[in-house]
Design a protein around this motif. Structure first.
Motif, PDB file in Angstrom:
ATOM      1  N   UNK A  59       0.948  -0.959  -0.025  1.00 25.69           N
ATOM      2  CA  UNK A  59       0.067  -0.214  -0.107  1.00 25.69           C
ATOM      3  C   UNK A  59       1.006   1.314  -0.237  1.00 25.69           C
ATOM      4  N   UNK A  60       0.385   2.367  -0.904  1.00 28.78           N
ATOM      5  CA  UNK A  60       1.291   3.633  -0.228  1.00 28.78           C
ATOM      6  C   UNK A  60       0.181   4.858   0.137  1.00 28.78           C
ATOM      7  N   UNK A  61       1.565   5.020   1.595  1.00 26.71           N
ATOM      8  CA  UNK A  61       0.889   5.864   2.409  1.00 26.71           C
ATOM      9  C   UNK A  61       0.865   6.831   1.910  1.00 26.71           C
ATOM     10  N   UNK A  62       0.797   8.346   2.663  1.00 27.35           N
ATOM     11  CA  UNK A  62       1.393   9.666   2.526  1.00 27.35           C
ATOM     12  C   UNK A  62       0.644   9.873   4.062  1.00 27.35           C
ATOM     13  N   UNK A  63       1.292   9.732   4.888  1.00 26.96           N
ATOM     14  CA  UNK A  63       0.508  10.014   6.631  1.00 26.96           C
ATOM     15  C   UNK A  63       1.690  11.508   6.367  1.00 26.96           C
ATOM     16  N   UNK A  64       0.572  12.317   7.498  1.00 26.21           N
ATOM     17  CA  UNK A  64       1.724  13.090   7.558  1.00 26.21           C
ATOM     18  C   UNK A  64       2.211  13.505   8.975  1.00 26.21           C
ATOM     19  N   UNK A 110       6.317  -8.309   7.174  1.00 18.88           N
ATOM     20  CA  UNK A 110       5.474  -6.555   7.220  1.00 18.88           C
ATOM     21  C   UNK A 110       7.488  -5.272   6.412  1.00 18.88           C
ATOM     22  N   UNK A 111       6.904  -5.539   4.988  1.00 12.94           N
ATOM     23  CA  UNK A 111       8.264  -4.135   5.258  1.00 12.94           C
ATOM     24  C   UNK A 111       7.838  -3.246   4.716  1.00 12.94           C
ATOM     25  N   UNK A 112       8.274  -2.025   5.442  1.00 12.48           N
ATOM     26  CA  UNK A 112       7.990  -1.084   5.006  1.00 12.48           C
ATOM     27  C   UNK A 112       9.477  -0.017   4.338  1.00 12.48           C
ATOM     28  N   UNK A 113       9.093   1.022   3.673  1.00 12.22           N
ATOM     29  CA  UNK A 113      10.300   1.361   3.289  1.00 12.22           C
ATOM     30  C   UNK A 113       9.622   2.591   2.798  1.00 12.22           C
ATOM     31  N   UNK A 114      10.413   3.872   2.717  1.00 15.46           N
ATOM     32  CA  UNK A 114      10.229   5.353   2.926  1.00 15.46           C
ATOM     33  C   UNK A 114      10.564   6.141   2.047  1.00 15.46           C
ATOM     34  N   UNK A 115      10.282   7.197   1.682  1.00 15.27           N
ATOM     35  CA  UNK A 115      11.468   8.173   0.446  1.00 15.27           C
ATOM     36  C   UNK A 115      10.869   9.294   1.666  1.00 15.27           C
ATOM     37  N   UNK A 116      11.789  10.253   2.352  1.00 12.22           N
ATOM     38  CA  UNK A 116      11.804  11.070   3.159  1.00 12.22           C
ATOM     39  C   UNK A 116      12.968  12.406   3.268  1.00 12.22           C
ATOM     40  N   UNK A 117      12.508  13.403   3.380  1.00 14.51           N
ATOM     41  CA  UNK A 117      13.486  14.617   4.074  1.00 14.51           C
ATOM     42  C   UNK A 117      13.438  14.563   5.470  1.00 14.51           C
ATOM     43  N   UNK A 118      14.758  15.362   5.918  1.00 14.66           N
ATOM     44  CA  UNK A 118      14.848  15.149   7.407  1.00 14.66           C
ATOM     45  C   UNK A 118      13.510  15.515   7.978  1.00 14.66           C
ATOM     46  N   UNK A 119      13.092  16.280   7.884  1.00 10.35           N
ATOM     47  CA  UNK A 119      11.996  16.970   8.089  1.00 10.35           C
ATOM     48  C   UNK A 119      10.739  16.076   7.874  1.00 10.35           C
ATOM     49  N   UNK A 120      10.313  15.494   6.618  1.00  5.22           N
ATOM     50  CA  UNK A 120       8.867  15.322   5.988  1.00  5.22           C
ATOM     51  C   UNK A 120       9.353  13.468   5.225  1.00  5.22           C
ATOM     52  N   UNK A 121       7.751  12.890   5.564  1.00  7.87           N
ATOM     53  CA  UNK A 121       7.651  11.897   4.392  1.00  7.87           C
ATOM     54  C   UNK A 121       7.520  12.295   3.374  1.00  7.87           C
ATOM     55  N   UNK A 122       7.563  11.426   2.105  1.00  3.65           N
ATOM     56  CA  UNK A 122       6.529  12.215   1.349  1.00  3.65           C
ATOM     57  C   UNK A 122       6.155  10.922   0.534  1.00  3.65           C
ATOM     58  N   UNK A 123       6.422  10.321   1.003  1.00  7.38           N
ATOM     59  CA  UNK A 123       4.935   8.697   1.225  1.00  7.38           C
ATOM     60  C   UNK A 123       6.514   7.105   1.677  1.00  7.38           C
ATOM     61  N   UNK A 124       4.917   5.949   1.809  1.00  9.10           N
ATOM     62  CA  UNK A 124       5.999   5.243   2.555  1.00  9.10           C
ATOM     63  C   UNK A 124       5.281   4.291   1.981  1.00  9.10           C
TER      64      UNK A 124
END
Ligand code: BTN
Length: 244
Positions: A59-64, A110-124
């Motif tokens: 699942x693609x997640x865009x959490x705050x 479960x395997x979570x991978x994320x794309x993020x900046x130091x202060x913000x998640x782009x997506x999980x």
């Protein structure tokens, strides 16, 4: 709309979902497949993914959430998984951080991978694999002792579509609660479903090996281990072996 991307065969739903997310796919889009030819497990391992019998999706997640809280989503998924398995009358428990086991054998990962900046998640990308109807012949011999499937435990075939819709319903409920209330109710449910707490454990991290009693998980989902010397060690990532 919340799209479902279905494929007969993929190397890994996590890889496809990561690409889709990088191209702008929305929160809640799901990639699901009948089989994986290069299924990925945690810590560089392979996830055995035979065709037609099990469940593999991402699942693609865009959490705050700030990046340091992204790991909470893995525990959210573990709770939803354990509850869905328990609904089928299996005694599913969670082994920290996110192995779902029945009778001490792994049924789901479960395997979570994320794309993020130091202060913000782009997506999980939240990848889930559940052994539903696989038999011992579907696994390499070295997994015979450590892995199982829901159908093996129950002694009957499991309906994949029904299981999947029930799991997605629970995932959405727990994700909503996590979003609205925060991590604490998830943490409480995780503790109830855990097989790790109170146990003597050996933990292997990238850097060291540690022994002690698993006492709790903290507000960030880290495992708190009491060493024989009485120190409380905080483990954010690693492999846990339950000693007894
Ligand atoms: C683990 O090692 O416990 C995690 C296993 C995660 C497997 C799932 S199957 C669907 C998704 N795609 C992958 O390549 N891996 C995850």
């Amino acid at each position: 709309g919340q799209q479902i991307h279905f494929h007969e065969s993929l190397p890994s739903t996590n890889v496809t979902a990561f690409q889709l997310a990088a191209e702008g796919a929305e929160h809640g889009e799901v990639v699901i497949t009948e089989q994986q030819t290069a299924g990925k497990g945690r810590r560089g391992r392979v996830w055995t993914s035979p065709p037609g019998v099990n469940l593999y999706f991402s699942a693609i997640l865009r959490p705050e959430l700030p990046p340091q809280r992204a790991s909470e989503l893995t525990l959210v998924a573990a709770v939803a998984l354990a509850e869905t398995l328990r609904e089928q009358d299996a005694d599913a428990r969670i082994k920290w951080p996110n192995d779902v086991q029945i009778d001490g054998r792994k049924v789901a990962g479960i395997l979570t991978e994320l794309s993020a900046d130091p202060d913000q998640v782009h997506f999980v990308v939240l990848g889930v694999g559940v052994n539903l109807n696989s038999g011992p012949e579907d696994f390499p011999p070295e997994l015979a002792e450590t892995a199982t499937s829901l159908s093996r435990v129950l002694g009957r075939r499991v309906n994949r579509a029904l299981f999947t819709s029930s799991l997605w319903g629970r995932l959405e409920e727990w994700m909503d609660l996590h979003h609205e209330v925060g991590f604490e109710p998830v943490r409480q449910r995780w503790v109830e479903l855990s097989s790790t707490l109170g146990q003597e454990v050996r933990v292997r991290t990238d850097r060291a090996e540690l022994r002690g009693v698993a006492e709790d998980i903290d507000a960030a989902g880290a495992l708190l281990v009491r060493t024989p010397e009485g120190r409380l060690e905080r483990v954010l990532a690693g492999d846990v072996e339950q000693v007894r």
